[in-house]
Design a protein around this motif. Structure first.
Motif, short mmCIF file in Angstrom:
data_model
loop_
_atom_site.label_atom_id
_atom_site.label_comp_id
_atom_site.label_asym_id
_atom_site.label_seq_id
_atom_site.Cartn_x
_atom_site.Cartn_y
_atom_site.Cartn_z
N VAL A 128 0.84 -1.21 0.00
CA VAL A 128 0.00 0.00 0.00
C VAL A 128 0.87 1.25 0.00
O VAL A 128 1.73 1.43 0.86
N ASP A 129 0.63 2.12 -0.98
CA ASP A 129 1.23 3.45 -1.04
C ASP A 129 0.09 4.47 -0.93
O ASP A 129 -0.87 4.39 -1.67
N LEU A 130 0.25 5.41 -0.02
CA LEU A 130 -0.83 6.39 0.19
C LEU A 130 -0.27 7.63 0.86
O LEU A 130 0.54 7.54 1.78
N THR A 131 -0.69 8.80 0.38
CA THR A 131 -0.37 10.05 1.05
C THR A 131 -1.68 10.79 1.33
O THR A 131 -2.66 10.65 0.59
N VAL A 132 -1.66 11.58 2.38
CA VAL A 132 -2.80 12.44 2.73
C VAL A 132 -2.25 13.84 2.90
O VAL A 132 -1.36 14.08 3.72
N ARG A 133 -2.80 14.77 2.14
CA ARG A 133 -2.29 16.13 2.14
C ARG A 133 -2.91 16.96 3.27
O ARG A 133 -3.89 16.55 3.88
N PRO A 134 -2.35 18.14 3.55
CA PRO A 134 -2.91 19.00 4.60
C PRO A 134 -4.37 19.34 4.34
O PRO A 134 -4.75 19.70 3.23
N ARG A 135 -5.20 19.18 5.37
CA ARG A 135 -6.62 19.51 5.35
C ARG A 135 -7.37 18.78 4.23
O ARG A 135 -8.34 19.29 3.68
N GLU A 136 -6.95 17.58 3.95
CA GLU A 136 -7.62 16.74 2.97
C GLU A 136 -8.44 15.68 3.70
O GLU A 136 -8.06 15.22 4.77
N ILE A 137 -9.58 15.32 3.10
CA ILE A 137 -10.39 14.22 3.63
C ILE A 137 -10.29 13.06 2.64
O ILE A 137 -10.65 13.19 1.47
N VAL A 138 -9.78 11.94 3.13
CA VAL A 138 -9.60 10.74 2.32
C VAL A 138 -10.42 9.61 2.94
O VAL A 138 -10.30 9.34 4.14
N SER A 139 -11.26 8.97 2.13
CA SER A 139 -12.04 7.82 2.59
C SER A 139 -11.43 6.54 2.04
O SER A 139 -10.91 6.52 0.91
N ILE A 140 -11.52 5.48 2.83
CA ILE A 140 -11.10 4.15 2.40
C ILE A 140 -12.33 3.26 2.41
O ILE A 140 -12.99 3.11 3.44
N VAL A 141 -12.67 2.69 1.25
CA VAL A 141 -13.84 1.83 1.14
C VAL A 141 -13.42 0.45 0.65
O VAL A 141 -12.40 0.29 -0.01
N GLY A 142 -14.23 -0.54 0.98
CA GLY A 142 -13.96 -1.90 0.54
C GLY A 142 -14.84 -2.87 1.28
O GLY A 142 -15.46 -2.54 2.29
N HIS A 143 -14.91 -4.11 0.77
CA HIS A 143 -15.70 -5.15 1.41
C HIS A 143 -15.11 -5.50 2.77
O HIS A 143 -13.93 -5.25 3.04
N SER A 144 -15.93 -6.09 3.63
CA SER A 144 -15.44 -6.56 4.93
C SER A 144 -14.29 -7.53 4.72
O SER A 144 -14.34 -8.40 3.83
N GLY A 145 -13.25 -7.37 5.51
CA GLY A 145 -12.10 -8.26 5.42
C GLY A 145 -11.04 -7.84 4.44
O GLY A 145 -10.06 -8.56 4.24
N CYS A 146 -11.20 -6.64 3.83
CA CYS A 146 -10.20 -6.20 2.85
C CYS A 146 -9.00 -5.52 3.50
O CYS A 146 -8.04 -5.17 2.80
N GLY A 147 -9.04 -5.29 4.80
CA GLY A 147 -7.90 -4.72 5.49
C GLY A 147 -7.96 -3.22 5.72
O GLY A 147 -7.00 -2.62 6.21
N LYS A 148 -9.10 -2.59 5.41
CA LYS A 148 -9.17 -1.13 5.55
C LYS A 148 -9.07 -0.69 7.01
O LYS A 148 -8.35 0.28 7.32
N SER A 149 -9.78 -1.37 7.93
CA SER A 149 -9.67 -1.01 9.34
C SER A 149 -8.30 -1.37 9.90
O SER A 149 -7.76 -0.66 10.75
N THR A 150 -7.72 -2.47 9.41
CA THR A 150 -6.37 -2.84 9.82
C THR A 150 -5.39 -1.74 9.42
O THR A 150 -4.50 -1.35 10.20
N LEU A 151 -5.53 -1.23 8.21
CA LEU A 151 -4.66 -0.15 7.74
C LEU A 151 -4.83 1.09 8.60
O LEU A 151 -3.85 1.74 8.99
N LEU A 152 -6.09 1.43 8.94
CA LEU A 152 -6.34 2.61 9.76
C LEU A 152 -5.74 2.44 11.15
O LEU A 152 -5.14 3.37 11.70
N ARG A 153 -5.88 1.26 11.73
CA ARG A 153 -5.32 1.02 13.06
C ARG A 153 -3.80 1.03 13.05
O ARG A 153 -3.17 1.40 14.04
N SER A 154 -3.20 0.64 11.93
CA SER A 154 -1.75 0.75 11.85
C SER A 154 -1.32 2.21 11.86
O SER A 154 -0.29 2.57 12.44
N LEU A 155 -2.13 3.08 11.24
CA LEU A 155 -1.85 4.52 11.28
C LEU A 155 -1.95 5.07 12.69
O LEU A 155 -1.27 6.03 13.04
N ALA A 156 -2.82 4.46 13.50
CA ALA A 156 -3.00 4.91 14.88
C ALA A 156 -2.02 4.24 15.83
O ALA A 156 -2.00 4.56 17.02
N GLY A 157 -1.22 3.30 15.32
CA GLY A 157 -0.30 2.58 16.19
C GLY A 157 -1.00 1.62 17.12
O GLY A 157 -0.55 1.39 18.24
#
Length: 274
Positions: A44-73
């Motif tokens: 996964v390659d991803l950048t988020v710019r200043p004051r940008e809103i980025v959504s991550i969508v996908g079916h259950s089990g695709c790893g989107k919440s896992t990716l978000l939790r990795s961002l939160a440590g």
């Protein structure tokens, strides 16, 4: 011959653009070890710019919440490989310094604490380690539309109101990056529509970039500047959709042909990568 003096105004160098708030490079997340290892997210390659809103969508089990939790440590038992930074810091460092905050699907409010007591929690946990907030608790409640609710308890609030308290708590330290994991998933459709416009209104009062995970395609299109579409086995990005709607936005936007076109593109990407 007399030299002429230049009367032109020296050019001032343009200020350097603010660096990306979030930067992921070739991120791979693995649960378990050996034969039981499961690759939840890969490449996964991803950048988020200043004051940008980025959504991550996908079916259950695709790893989107896992990716978000990795961002939160918040993946202590997973192997996270690749480069992952928040404002040039590790997720743990960003969270501890108050640069990063997270809102979950459930408001996660302490039932024995008042609204004021719940919002005060980040200040008590920080104990002076983080920078001082710019707003008081009462001012933050005014921002989220709950002025005067300081002494109420969670059981006295509706679902939408509890999420507003959760949002106020997350914004108390004025984070530069706000992570949201299905923040409106437990709400009814009418309340959810109201919270969409409320979130954008509140976001306008902050300096935060937002990364939101959602199963709702209309929610992603309405909120976002960009939408990241993920597929599973392993979790990976299969499309990134730019959303060019001007702000502020109203719910009437959801009835426009362009809104439907973007939603159709996302739905097609999901169906083609099941």
């Amino acid at each position: 011959m007399t030299a002429e003096l230049s009367t032109s105004t020296p050019k001032t160098a343009a200020p350097d653009p603010e660096p990306d708030r979030v930067d992921l490079r070739d991120v791979c997340i693995v649960h378990g070890r050996g034969e039981r290892a499961v690759v939840a997210v890969e490449g996964v390659d991803l950048t988020v710019r200043p004051r940008e809103i980025v959504s991550i969508v996908g079916h259950s089990g695709c790893g989107k919440s896992t990716l978000l939790r990795s961002l939160a440590g918040l993946l202590p038992h997973a192997s996270v490989q690749g480069s992952l930074s928040i404002l040039g810091r590790t997720p743990d460092e960003a969270r501890r310094s108050g640069l990063l905050s997270m809102v979950f699907q459930d408001a996660v409010l302490a039932p024995w604490r008042t609204v004021e007591g719940n919002i005060r929690l980040p200040l008590q946990v920080a104990r002076g380690r983080q920078r001082r907030p710019g707003k008081t608790i009462s001012e933050q409640l005014e921002v989220v539309g709950l002025g005067g609710y300081e002494k109420r308890y969670p059981k006295q609030l509706s679902g939408g109101q509890r999420q507003r308290v959760s949002l106020a708590r997350a914004l108390m330290m004025e984070p530069r990056v706000l992570l949201m994991d299905e923040p409106f998933g437990a709400l009814d459709e009418i309340t959810r529509d109201e919270m969409h416009t409320e979130l954008l209104r509140i976001w306008e009062t902050t300096d935060a970039s937002i990364v939101v995970v959602t199963h709702s395609i209309p929610e992603a299109v309405f909120l976002s500047d960009r939408i990241v579409v993920m597929a599973a086995h392993p979790g990976r990005i299969v499309d990134v959709v730019d959303v060019g709607f001007a702000r502020p936005r109203s719910n009437d936007l959801k009835d426009t042909p362009e809104f439907a076109r973007i939603a159709h593109r996302i739905r097609t990407a999901l169906e083609d990568n099941r």
